[in-house]
Design a protein around this motif. Structure first.
Motif, PDB file in Angstrom:
ATOM      1  N   LEU A 164       0.930  -1.368  -0.159  1.00 17.37           N
ATOM      2  CA  LEU A 164       0.033   0.144   0.121  1.00 17.37           C
ATOM      3  C   LEU A 164       0.914   1.322   0.064  1.00 17.37           C
ATOM      4  O   LEU A 164       0.465   2.330  -0.695  1.00 17.37           O
ATOM      5  N   ARG A 165       2.099   1.273   0.714  1.00 23.77           N
ATOM      6  CA  ARG A 165       2.740   2.499   0.726  1.00 23.77           C
ATOM      7  C   ARG A 165       3.437   2.807  -0.557  1.00 23.77           C
ATOM      8  O   ARG A 165       3.596   3.781  -0.956  1.00 23.77           O
ATOM      9  N   ASN A 166       3.842   1.576  -1.213  1.00 23.44           N
ATOM     10  CA  ASN A 166       4.595   1.773  -2.425  1.00 23.44           C
ATOM     11  C   ASN A 166       3.637   1.687  -3.768  1.00 23.44           C
ATOM     12  O   ASN A 166       4.045   1.213  -4.872  1.00 23.44           O
ATOM     13  N   ASN A 167       2.353   1.790  -3.593  1.00 21.95           N
ATOM     14  CA  ASN A 167       1.375   1.685  -4.632  1.00 21.95           C
ATOM     15  C   ASN A 167       1.349   2.970  -5.783  1.00 21.95           C
ATOM     16  O   ASN A 167       2.060   3.762  -5.183  1.00 21.95           O
ATOM     17  N   ASP A 168       1.187   2.717  -6.656  1.00 25.53           N
ATOM     18  CA  ASP A 168       1.188   3.770  -7.613  1.00 25.53           C
ATOM     19  C   ASP A 168      -0.077   4.599  -7.684  1.00 25.53           C
ATOM     20  O   ASP A 168      -0.797   4.689  -8.652  1.00 25.53           O
ATOM     21  N   TRP A 169      -0.092   5.438  -6.471  1.00 26.02           N
ATOM     22  CA  TRP A 169      -1.447   6.100  -5.955  1.00 26.02           C
ATOM     23  C   TRP A 169      -1.783   7.479  -7.391  1.00 26.02           C
ATOM     24  O   TRP A 169      -2.855   7.696  -7.519  1.00 26.02           O
ATOM     25  N   ASP A 170      -0.790   7.659  -7.959  1.00 25.30           N
ATOM     26  CA  ASP A 170      -0.782   8.966  -8.688  1.00 25.30           C
ATOM     27  C   ASP A 170      -1.557   8.248 -10.203  1.00 25.30           C
ATOM     28  O   ASP A 170      -1.807   9.085 -11.097  1.00 25.30           O
ATOM     29  N   LYS A 201     -11.918   1.696  -8.464  1.00 27.03           N
ATOM     30  CA  LYS A 201     -11.314   0.611  -9.264  1.00 27.03           C
ATOM     31  C   LYS A 201      -9.733   0.387  -9.156  1.00 27.03           C
ATOM     32  O   LYS A 201      -9.156  -0.952  -9.221  1.00 27.03           O
ATOM     33  N   PHE A 202      -9.108   1.381  -8.952  1.00 25.64           N
ATOM     34  CA  PHE A 202      -7.663   1.416  -8.679  1.00 25.64           C
ATOM     35  C   PHE A 202      -7.225   0.525  -7.391  1.00 25.64           C
ATOM     36  O   PHE A 202      -6.670  -0.417  -7.201  1.00 25.64           O
ATOM     37  N   VAL A 203      -8.184   0.793  -6.403  1.00 26.45           N
ATOM     38  CA  VAL A 203      -7.940   0.159  -5.131  1.00 26.45           C
ATOM     39  C   VAL A 203      -8.318  -1.477  -5.248  1.00 26.45           C
ATOM     40  O   VAL A 203      -7.707  -2.100  -4.846  1.00 26.45           O
ATOM     41  N   PHE A 204      -9.246  -1.720  -6.006  1.00 26.13           N
ATOM     42  CA  PHE A 204      -9.754  -3.197  -6.058  1.00 26.13           C
ATOM     43  C   PHE A 204      -8.528  -3.546  -7.033  1.00 26.13           C
ATOM     44  O   PHE A 204      -8.343  -5.000  -7.044  1.00 26.13           O
ATOM     45  N   LEU A 205      -7.943  -2.950  -7.868  1.00 30.95           N
ATOM     46  CA  LEU A 205      -6.962  -3.710  -8.629  1.00 30.95           C
ATOM     47  C   LEU A 205      -5.591  -3.788  -7.910  1.00 30.95           C
ATOM     48  O   LEU A 205      -4.935  -4.779  -8.151  1.00 30.95           O
TER      49      LEU A 205
END
Length: 182
Positions: free
Chosen positions: A55-61, A71-75
């Motif tokens: 979660l910390r290193n997710n590509d949140w941008d 959709k991003f969170v579910f992926l």
């Protein structure tokens, strides 16, 4: 009345050849149960640490390009690790319930405490870098791990949305040649 009851009890003991068990058998069983409880908390902590790393290193941008935050969170949710954490919190509860005084505590309280212990220890494990090492080790040793349990790579396979990952093998005046993740 008491005389007849005790006679029936002695008779049943003789008939079924019931023998007393030594104290060390109960101690070993109790230590084994606590060992399983501890193991469950440790595995839950490792799962927590990997979830924190992911979660910390997710590509949140990238979430606007993928189709929105939901959709991003579910992926990108690490389902495997969350399910593993839940399973081992349940195992910890189940084993704690078998301890000498485990029956006295409300099940929700035991699950909550087990979960909080896993999160607390998992936070320290994450801070020590173990979550990252475990995630990268699984990714290297088991190539199917990323495809099955972690869908972050799918986000980078959307060229129609400007997202493409891979290795650039050559560059020329017309553009570049890329070998994608597949």
């Amino acid at each position: 009345m008491n005389g007849k009851l005790s006679e029936r009890i002695f008779e049943k003991i003789k008939e079924e050849k019931i023998e007393p068990k030594s104290k060390w058998r109960f101690l070993i069983k109790n230590y084994f149960i606590w060992m399983i409880f501890g193991f469950s908390v440790i595995i839950g902590s490792l799962a927590t640490s990997v979830v924190m790393f992911i979660l910390r290193n997710n590509d949140w941008d990238l979430y606007p390009r993928v189709g929105g935050l939901i959709k991003f969170v579910f992926l990108t949710i690490p389902y495997f690790w969350i399910i593993l954490l839940g399973f081992f919190v349940y195992v910890a509860y189940f084993e704690f319930k078998k301890t000498k005084s485990g029956y006295k505590y409300h099940p929700l309280l035991v699950v909550l405490i087990s979960f909080l212990i896993s999160i607390t220890i998992g936070s320290f494990v994450y801070a020590a870098g173990v979550g990252e090492k475990l995630e990268k080790s699984l990714d290297r040793r088991f190539p199917v791990y990323q495809r099955m349990f972690y869908q972050k790579g799918m986000m980078w396979e959307m060229p129609e949305r400007g997202l493409l990952a891979g290795i650039v093998v050559s560059i020329n005046e017309d553009g570049f040649k890329l070998v994608d993740l597949n």
